[in-house]
Design an enzyme around this catalytic site. Sequence first.
Site, PDB file in Angstrom:
ATOM      1  N   HIS A   1     -12.208  -5.795   0.755  1.00  0.00           N
ATOM      2  CA  HIS A   1     -11.640  -4.646   1.374  1.00  0.00           C
ATOM      3  C   HIS A   1     -12.087  -3.319   0.737  1.00  0.00           C
ATOM      4  CE1 HIS A   1      -7.509  -2.495   0.642  1.00  0.00           C
ATOM      5  NE2 HIS A   1      -8.048  -1.930   1.688  1.00  0.00           N
TER       6      HIS A   1
ATOM      7  N   HIS B   1     -11.718  -8.832  -6.887  1.00  0.00           N
ATOM      8  CA  HIS B   1     -11.329  -7.527  -6.318  1.00  0.00           C
ATOM      9  C   HIS B   1     -10.443  -6.812  -7.321  1.00  0.00           C
ATOM     10  CE1 HIS B   1     -10.117  -4.497  -3.527  1.00  0.00           C
ATOM     11  NE2 HIS B   1      -9.134  -5.125  -2.930  1.00  0.00           N
TER      12      HIS B   1
ATOM     13  N   ASP C   1      -9.084 -10.890  -0.434  1.00  0.00           N
ATOM     14  CA  ASP C   1      -8.372 -10.276   0.709  1.00  0.00           C
ATOM     15  C   ASP C   1      -8.796 -10.873   2.052  1.00  0.00           C
ATOM     16  OD1 ASP C   1      -6.718  -8.521  -0.618  1.00  0.00           O
ATOM     17  OD2 ASP C   1      -8.055  -6.804  -0.452  1.00  0.00           O
TER      18      ASP C   1
ATOM     19  N   HIS D   1       0.851  -1.204   0.000  1.00  0.00           N
ATOM     20  CA  HIS D   1       0.000   0.000   0.000  1.00  0.00           C
ATOM     21  C   HIS D   1       0.879   1.244   0.000  1.00  0.00           C
ATOM     22  CE1 HIS D   1      -4.061  -1.702   1.705  1.00  0.00           C
ATOM     23  NE2 HIS D   1      -3.970  -1.796   0.389  1.00  0.00           N
TER      24      HIS D   1
ATOM     25  N   HIS E   1      -3.902 -13.673  -0.436  1.00  0.00           N
ATOM     26  CA  HIS E   1      -2.601 -13.389   0.178  1.00  0.00           C
ATOM     27  C   HIS E   1      -2.331 -14.465   1.227  1.00  0.00           C
ATOM     28  CE1 HIS E   1      -2.311  -9.382  -1.544  1.00  0.00           C
ATOM     29  NE2 HIS E   1      -3.481  -9.044  -1.033  1.00  0.00           N
TER      30      HIS E   1
ATOM     31  N   TYR F   1      -2.862  -8.048   9.533  1.00  0.00           N
ATOM     32  CA  TYR F   1      -3.608  -7.734   8.304  1.00  0.00           C
ATOM     33  C   TYR F   1      -4.988  -7.178   8.651  1.00  0.00           C
ATOM     34  CZ  TYR F   1      -5.313  -8.734   3.546  1.00  0.00           C
ATOM     35  OH  TYR F   1      -5.826  -8.643   2.281  1.00  0.00           O
TER      36      TYR F   1
ATOM     37  N   ASP G   1      -3.001  -5.160  -6.768  1.00  0.00           N
ATOM     38  CA  ASP G   1      -2.228  -6.352  -6.386  1.00  0.00           C
ATOM     39  C   ASP G   1      -2.894  -7.630  -6.895  1.00  0.00           C
ATOM     40  OD1 ASP G   1      -4.144  -5.504  -4.451  1.00  0.00           O
ATOM     41  OD2 ASP G   1      -3.334  -6.883  -2.968  1.00  0.00           O
TER      42      ASP G   1
ATOM     43  N   GLU H   1      -8.308  -4.190  -6.754  1.00  0.00           N
ATOM     44  CA  GLU H   1      -7.071  -3.529  -6.331  1.00  0.00           C
ATOM     45  C   GLU H   1      -5.908  -4.107  -7.146  1.00  0.00           C
ATOM     46  OE1 GLU H   1      -6.465  -3.271  -2.082  1.00  0.00           O
ATOM     47  OE2 GLU H   1      -4.880  -1.768  -2.340  1.00  0.00           O
TER      48      GLU H   1
HETATM   49 FE1  FEO Z   1      -7.416  -4.993  -1.373  1.00  0.00          FE
HETATM   50 FE2  FEO Z   1      -5.022  -7.475  -1.714  1.00  0.00          FE
HETATM   51  O1  FEO Z   1      -6.001  -5.951  -2.156  1.00  0.00           O
END
Ligand code: FEO
Length: 397
Positions: A147, A80, A166, A24, A227, A194, A84, A82
């Site tokens: 998220h 998602h 996430d 981030h 993750h 996390y 990543d 984002e």
């Molecule tokens: Fe909200 Fe792993 O991204």
Amino acid sequence: MAIYRVVPDIWSVGAVDWDIRSFHGPSYSTHRGTTYNAYIIKDDKTALVDTVHLPFAAELIANLKQIDGLTAIDYVIVNHIEPDHSGALPEIMNIYPQATVVCTAKAREGLVRYFDTDGWTWKIVKTGDSLELGHHTLRFIETPMMHWPDNMITYIPQKQLLLSNDAFGQHLAWSHPFDDQNPMEDIMAEAQKYYANILTPFSKIVANKLKDILAMNLDIKIIAPSHGIIWRSHPEKILEAYSRWANAEADPKALVVYDTMWGSTEKMTRAILEGIARAGVSAVLFKASASDSNDIMAQLLEAKAIVVGSSTINNDMLVPVAAFLEEVKGLKPAGKLGAAFGSYGWRGGAVESIEKQLAEGKVELALDSLKVQWAPDEEFLGKCRDWGFALGTKIKG
Ligand code: FEO
């Protein structure tokens, strides 16, 4: 990374990022690296669930080539947006242009802003929708704010497998992908960090969504996040922890965060800590300028009280303490008791600023603040011990 079979017909094909130490941007320390997990489901129709961070696109593509008989991808499920998880999506769509992108309406709104999506085929889904691949069904459940607003999770009933993106993840690089192949202490520590740093502000939403998911009576044997490790032996551990964290359940423990200019506040801190301990309550101590704020937040998640001290500079608190409280204000941890203390020379200001910041972070002050001019003498240090004892007693309830 190599590819790993999660269950028959479903492989983990993502990437391990051993080197990342800041996620981030600069806002999340990742001492143990991370992974960008993606999953391929081979059936009459083939689906890829999530992609990876762009620098790892080649690794994902190479992994897909190792799957026997994989010549086409029919669906790319974007749980998602984002980057990543979506960074490699354009490259995947270039290689497999016939694939349909499956995502929520919110996700599409974001993807068309992030990428050139001209020519992409879309299937917009919401909670309750499903997609048949042949022998596998993908059931979609929207999980907004777990998220971002676009999030969803994908459940495969035939494999009792939840692909949770996430949610339930950890920033933890691994050489073996399953929970029973890694130290549980490390996994839970990273899962806690996390949650503390990413999901705390959304705890009410998370608690309600967990209830919704439980009410669906899904038979979940494996949770595979995007993750960290895959929960195949102990999914109950992370489900129980999320329930505890989302409902702001805390231990009778104090988190003490301070900083000091010439040692007065530090002397107070030690005495306060003794007082808290005398009340039978455990405490953890962090000097703000010498500590990683994300690690502090992980400890705060399970502590009942947050005790903050600072010397005064320019009629305010020291900058490392201010930076820490700024994070607390943003995360708004629920149900915490707070207390402020500190020292000053001529005009005060630090303690008042701490009180204000704690209030803005929705932390309830448990007792009157404590401050000393110049330096604490033995008598005042006794007061600090008593103050700590009173606080400890309140923490015990
Ligand atoms: Fe909200 Fe792993 O991204």
